[in-house]
Design a protein around this motif. Structure first.
Motif, PDB file in Angstrom:
ATOM      1  N   LYS A 159     -20.768  21.390 -37.310  1.00 25.66           N
ATOM      2  CA  LYS A 159     -19.754  21.560 -35.703  1.00 25.66           C
ATOM      3  C   LYS A 159     -21.097  20.691 -34.671  1.00 25.66           C
ATOM      4  N   ALA A 160     -22.357  21.450 -34.568  1.00 27.33           N
ATOM      5  CA  ALA A 160     -22.819  21.035 -33.266  1.00 27.33           C
ATOM      6  C   ALA A 160     -23.086  19.917 -33.049  1.00 27.33           C
ATOM      7  N   ALA A 181     -22.285  17.349 -30.930  1.00 18.43           N
ATOM      8  CA  ALA A 181     -23.489  16.951 -29.500  1.00 18.43           C
ATOM      9  C   ALA A 181     -23.296  15.172 -29.406  1.00 18.43           C
ATOM     10  N   GLY A 182     -23.082  14.789 -30.632  1.00 18.08           N
ATOM     11  CA  GLY A 182     -22.389  13.170 -30.618  1.00 18.08           C
ATOM     12  C   GLY A 182     -21.286  12.996 -30.422  1.00 18.08           C
ATOM     13  N   ALA A 183     -20.714  13.695 -30.028  1.00 14.67           N
ATOM     14  CA  ALA A 183     -19.393  12.852 -29.553  1.00 14.67           C
ATOM     15  C   ALA A 183     -19.885  13.376 -27.775  1.00 14.67           C
ATOM     16  N   THR A 184     -19.967  14.136 -27.242  1.00 12.21           N
ATOM     17  CA  THR A 184     -20.952  13.919 -25.179  1.00 12.21           C
ATOM     18  C   THR A 184     -21.624  13.348 -25.237  1.00 12.21           C
TER      19      THR A 184
END
Length: 112
Positions: A103-104, A108-111
């Protein structure tokens, strides 16, 4: 049998020849060493210089430890924000941690 022994003898002799030729090529000559290093090596360090060097090394280790603690704390905070609870006694411990890591990482990948 004789052929095997001669092959092994030839391989050993070849290896010895190659190692013997490589060692002098890897040796550092006095001409290739920097003059400053030679000058520093010829003069012993004073007590004050040793003390300063020791203090610098200690300060560097302290800074490295502080940086590592900050990195670990940030990673734990990121996992806790993703739902991981380290204080909780849970029989599904590895799975909960892995889920929080996924989930983290997804967050992080989406931001980026």
């Amino acid at each position: 049998m004789r052929s095997t022994i001669s092959k092994l003898t030839f391989a050993a002799a070849t290896a010895a020849l190659l190692i013997g030729a490589a060692v002098p090529a890897l040796a550092q000559t006095e001409a290739s060493a920097p003059a400053a290093a030679q000058a520093a090596a010829s003069q012993p360090l004073t007590k004050e210089q040793k003390k300063q060097a020791k203090a610098q090394a200690k300060a560097q280790r302290k800074a490295e430890r502080k940086e590592a603690r900050a990195k670990n704390a940030a990673e734990l905070k990121k996992l806790e924000d993703a739902g991981y609870k380290p204080a909780q006694t849970d029989p599904n411990y590895p799975q909960n941690l892995q889920d929080a890591q996924k989930k983290a990482n997804a967050t992080a990948g989406a931001t980026k």
